[in-house]
Design a protein around this motif. Structure first.
Motif, PDB file in Angstrom:
ATOM      1  N   LYS A 196       0.829  -1.205   0.000  1.00  0.00           N
ATOM      2  CA  LYS A 196       0.000   0.000   0.000  1.00  0.00           C
ATOM      3  C   LYS A 196       0.862   1.253   0.000  1.00  0.00           C
ATOM      4  O   LYS A 196       0.647   2.162  -0.807  1.00  0.00           O
ATOM      5  CB  LYS A 196      -0.941  -0.011   1.214  1.00  0.00           C
ATOM      6  N   ASP A 197       1.811   1.330   0.913  1.00  0.00           N
ATOM      7  CA  ASP A 197       2.682   2.500   1.030  1.00  0.00           C
ATOM      8  C   ASP A 197       4.033   2.198   0.385  1.00  0.00           C
ATOM      9  O   ASP A 197       5.067   2.155   1.045  1.00  0.00           O
ATOM     10  CB  ASP A 197       2.857   2.884   2.498  1.00  0.00           C
ATOM     11  N   ALA A 228      11.307  -5.283 -12.801  1.00  0.00           N
ATOM     12  CA  ALA A 228      10.254  -4.727 -13.653  1.00  0.00           C
ATOM     13  C   ALA A 228       9.647  -5.804 -14.547  1.00  0.00           C
ATOM     14  O   ALA A 228       8.422  -5.865 -14.732  1.00  0.00           O
ATOM     15  CB  ALA A 228      10.820  -3.585 -14.498  1.00  0.00           C
ATOM     16  N   ILE A 229      10.474  -6.686 -15.092  1.00  0.00           N
ATOM     17  CA  ILE A 229       9.962  -7.755 -15.961  1.00  0.00           C
ATOM     18  C   ILE A 229       9.114  -8.744 -15.170  1.00  0.00           C
ATOM     19  O   ILE A 229       8.062  -9.205 -15.640  1.00  0.00           O
ATOM     20  CB  ILE A 229      11.142  -8.468 -16.656  1.00  0.00           C
ATOM     21  N   ILE A 230       9.542  -9.079 -13.964  1.00  0.00           N
ATOM     22  CA  ILE A 230       8.762 -10.009 -13.133  1.00  0.00           C
ATOM     23  C   ILE A 230       7.400  -9.413 -12.795  1.00  0.00           C
ATOM     24  O   ILE A 230       6.377 -10.107 -12.820  1.00  0.00           O
ATOM     25  CB  ILE A 230       9.551 -10.349 -11.862  1.00  0.00           C
ATOM     26  N   ILE A 274       3.380  -2.053 -11.258  1.00  0.00           N
ATOM     27  CA  ILE A 274       4.799  -2.267 -11.549  1.00  0.00           C
ATOM     28  C   ILE A 274       5.678  -1.649 -10.463  1.00  0.00           C
ATOM     29  O   ILE A 274       6.715  -2.201 -10.083  1.00  0.00           O
ATOM     30  CB  ILE A 274       5.147  -1.707 -12.949  1.00  0.00           C
ATOM     31  N   PHE A 275       5.257  -0.503  -9.907  1.00  0.00           N
ATOM     32  CA  PHE A 275       6.048   0.123  -8.856  1.00  0.00           C
ATOM     33  C   PHE A 275       5.934  -0.638  -7.546  1.00  0.00           C
ATOM     34  O   PHE A 275       6.899  -0.709  -6.773  1.00  0.00           O
ATOM     35  CB  PHE A 275       5.621   1.575  -8.670  1.00  0.00           C
ATOM     36  N   CYS A 317       9.069  -2.376  -5.661  1.00  0.00           N
ATOM     37  CA  CYS A 317       9.268  -2.088  -4.241  1.00  0.00           C
ATOM     38  C   CYS A 317       9.440  -3.378  -3.452  1.00  0.00           C
ATOM     39  O   CYS A 317      10.384  -3.514  -2.662  1.00  0.00           O
ATOM     40  CB  CYS A 317       8.092  -1.273  -3.710  1.00  0.00           C
ATOM     41  N   VAL A 318       8.555  -4.350  -3.659  1.00  0.00           N
ATOM     42  CA  VAL A 318       8.608  -5.599  -2.903  1.00  0.00           C
ATOM     43  C   VAL A 318       9.885  -6.372  -3.229  1.00  0.00           C
ATOM     44  O   VAL A 318      10.620  -6.801  -2.331  1.00  0.00           O
ATOM     45  CB  VAL A 318       7.363  -6.445  -3.203  1.00  0.00           C
ATOM     46  N   LEU A 319      10.171  -6.557  -4.520  1.00  0.00           N
ATOM     47  CA  LEU A 319      11.351  -7.317  -4.903  1.00  0.00           C
ATOM     48  C   LEU A 319      12.638  -6.612  -4.485  1.00  0.00           C
ATOM     49  O   LEU A 319      13.644  -7.258  -4.181  1.00  0.00           O
ATOM     50  CB  LEU A 319      11.338  -7.562  -6.415  1.00  0.00           C
ATOM     51  N   GLY A 320      12.614  -5.288  -4.478  1.00  0.00           N
ATOM     52  CA  GLY A 320      13.790  -4.545  -4.052  1.00  0.00           C
ATOM     53  C   GLY A 320      14.043  -4.662  -2.561  1.00  0.00           C
ATOM     54  O   GLY A 320      15.178  -4.864  -2.128  1.00  0.00           O
ATOM     55  N   TYR A 321      12.995  -4.543  -1.756  1.00  0.00           N
ATOM     56  CA  TYR A 321      13.166  -4.683  -0.304  1.00  0.00           C
ATOM     57  C   TYR A 321      13.562  -6.102   0.078  1.00  0.00           C
ATOM     58  O   TYR A 321      14.290  -6.302   1.059  1.00  0.00           O
ATOM     59  CB  TYR A 321      11.886  -4.289   0.426  1.00  0.00           C
ATOM     60  N   CYS A 322      13.104  -7.089  -0.686  1.00  0.00           N
ATOM     61  CA  CYS A 322      13.443  -8.474  -0.367  1.00  0.00           C
ATOM     62  C   CYS A 322      14.866  -8.835  -0.777  1.00  0.00           C
ATOM     63  O   CYS A 322      15.292  -9.984  -0.574  1.00  0.00           O
ATOM     64  CB  CYS A 322      12.453  -9.422  -1.047  1.00  0.00           C
ATOM     65  N   LEU A 323      15.624  -7.898  -1.328  1.00  0.00           N
ATOM     66  CA  LEU A 323      17.055  -8.104  -1.555  1.00  0.00           C
ATOM     67  C   LEU A 323      17.863  -8.007  -0.262  1.00  0.00           C
ATOM     68  O   LEU A 323      19.052  -8.349  -0.243  1.00  0.00           O
ATOM     69  CB  LEU A 323      17.591  -7.062  -2.547  1.00  0.00           C
ATOM     70  N   LEU A 324      17.241  -7.527   0.805  1.00  0.00           N
ATOM     71  CA  LEU A 324      17.963  -7.297   2.047  1.00  0.00           C
ATOM     72  C   LEU A 324      18.657  -8.547   2.598  1.00  0.00           C
ATOM     73  O   LEU A 324      19.831  -8.469   2.989  1.00  0.00           O
ATOM     74  CB  LEU A 324      17.011  -6.711   3.099  1.00  0.00           C
ATOM     75  N   PRO A 325      18.019  -9.733   2.632  1.00  0.00           N
ATOM     76  CA  PRO A 325      18.744 -10.908   3.136  1.00  0.00           C
ATOM     77  C   PRO A 325      19.970 -11.265   2.301  1.00  0.00           C
ATOM     78  O   PRO A 325      21.012 -11.643   2.847  1.00  0.00           O
ATOM     79  CB  PRO A 325      17.688 -12.020   3.084  1.00  0.00           C
ATOM     80  N   LEU A 326      19.884 -11.123   0.979  1.00  0.00           N
ATOM     81  CA  LEU A 326      21.042 -11.407   0.137  1.00  0.00           C
ATOM     82  C   LEU A 326      22.128 -10.350   0.316  1.00  0.00           C
ATOM     83  O   LEU A 326      23.324 -10.649   0.229  1.00  0.00           O
ATOM     84  CB  LEU A 326      20.616 -11.479  -1.329  1.00  0.00           C
TER      85      LEU A 326
END
Length: 243
Positions: free
Chosen positions: A75-76, A118-120, A133-134, A138-147
């Motif tokens: 949402k945010d 963006a493609i996913i 798309i944004f 946002c979700v896929l970018g934040y989930c990079l944190l563990p890696l």
């Protein structure tokens, strides 16, 4: 009241209707909520609020099962959090590259992370998903944190060992954490009948990033320099033996 009596309201039959009540003509067009207006807010308060939101989303990624506000990341949504993680990971992966390839490595990693997310997300939309798309980036970018944490840990562990088994365990933990966190957010916004087609590219995306992190080994540690200790040559001239 004089204006109302001078201009009576005419009904649909052509007759003069009763004067309108003053309550019907008073008030505003719409109730405007000014509590979210931040134009007059101090800059420090804006920065503090954004940092708090950033930390909340990091918490939702690291502890997705225990977070009651896990849907707030959709949402945010924002992009400066994923941008920070993407740039940081790209900088870390370029450190061990040769000096003449550092810029190419940074550009390639940055492009893969941004274009891949963006493609996913576009694939999710084509399969009937409700995530924009944004929101997906946002979700896929934040989930990079563990890696990203795995990459930092590998940098520290490299001072002790660069054994492949140790590196694989660390990267596998970060990979499983990223996939679990991302699927918890994305799966709810995709059709159940096509969820496997949405999940498969996400897994490939994080597996490829994990492969980049796993292969980020310093050339000095992977190819140790030969020992510089060489047997010393005698500088005293040899005298021929008398015949």
């Amino acid at each position: 009241q004089q204006m109302m009596s001078a201009n009576p309201i005419v009904d649909s039959d052509g007759g003069v209707a009763e004067d309108a009540s003053p309550e019907l003509l008073s008030g505003t067009i719409a109730d405007v909520d000014t509590s979210s207006d931040t134009l007059d807010e101090p800059v420090w308060d804006t920065i503090k609020r954004d940092v708090v939101q950033l930390l909340i989303k990091f918490y939702q990624v690291m502890l997705p099962k225990n977070s009651p506000r896990r849907r707030d990341i959709l949402k945010d949504w924002d992009l400066y959090g994923p941008m920070i993680l993407t740039i940081t990971l790209a900088f870390l992966l370029r450190e061990n590259a040769p000096s003449d390839e550092k810029s190419q490595v940074f550009t390639g990693v940055f492009f893969i992370l941004c274009a891949g997310s963006a493609i996913i997300t576009l694939n999710n939309q084509l399969l009937g998903g409700t995530m924009s798309i944004f929101q997906g980036m946002c979700v896929l970018g934040y989930c990079l944190l563990p890696l990203l944490i795995s990459c930092v840990v590998l940098k520290l562990v490299a001072y002790v060992t660069t054994h492949l088994a140790v590196r694989t365990i660390i990267v596998a933990l970060g990979l499983s954490w990223s996939i679990t966190a991302s699927l918890g957010f994305v799966s709810k916004s995709s059709p159940k009948s096509r969820r496997a087609l949405v999940v498969y590219p996400i897994i490939l995306y994080y597996v490829f990033i994990a492969w980049l992190v796993l292969n980020d080994v310093s050339t000095l540690s992977s190819h140790p320099q030969p020992s510089s200790t060489t047997p010393a040559h005698s500088s005293t001239p040899t005298t021929p033996s008398p015949t």
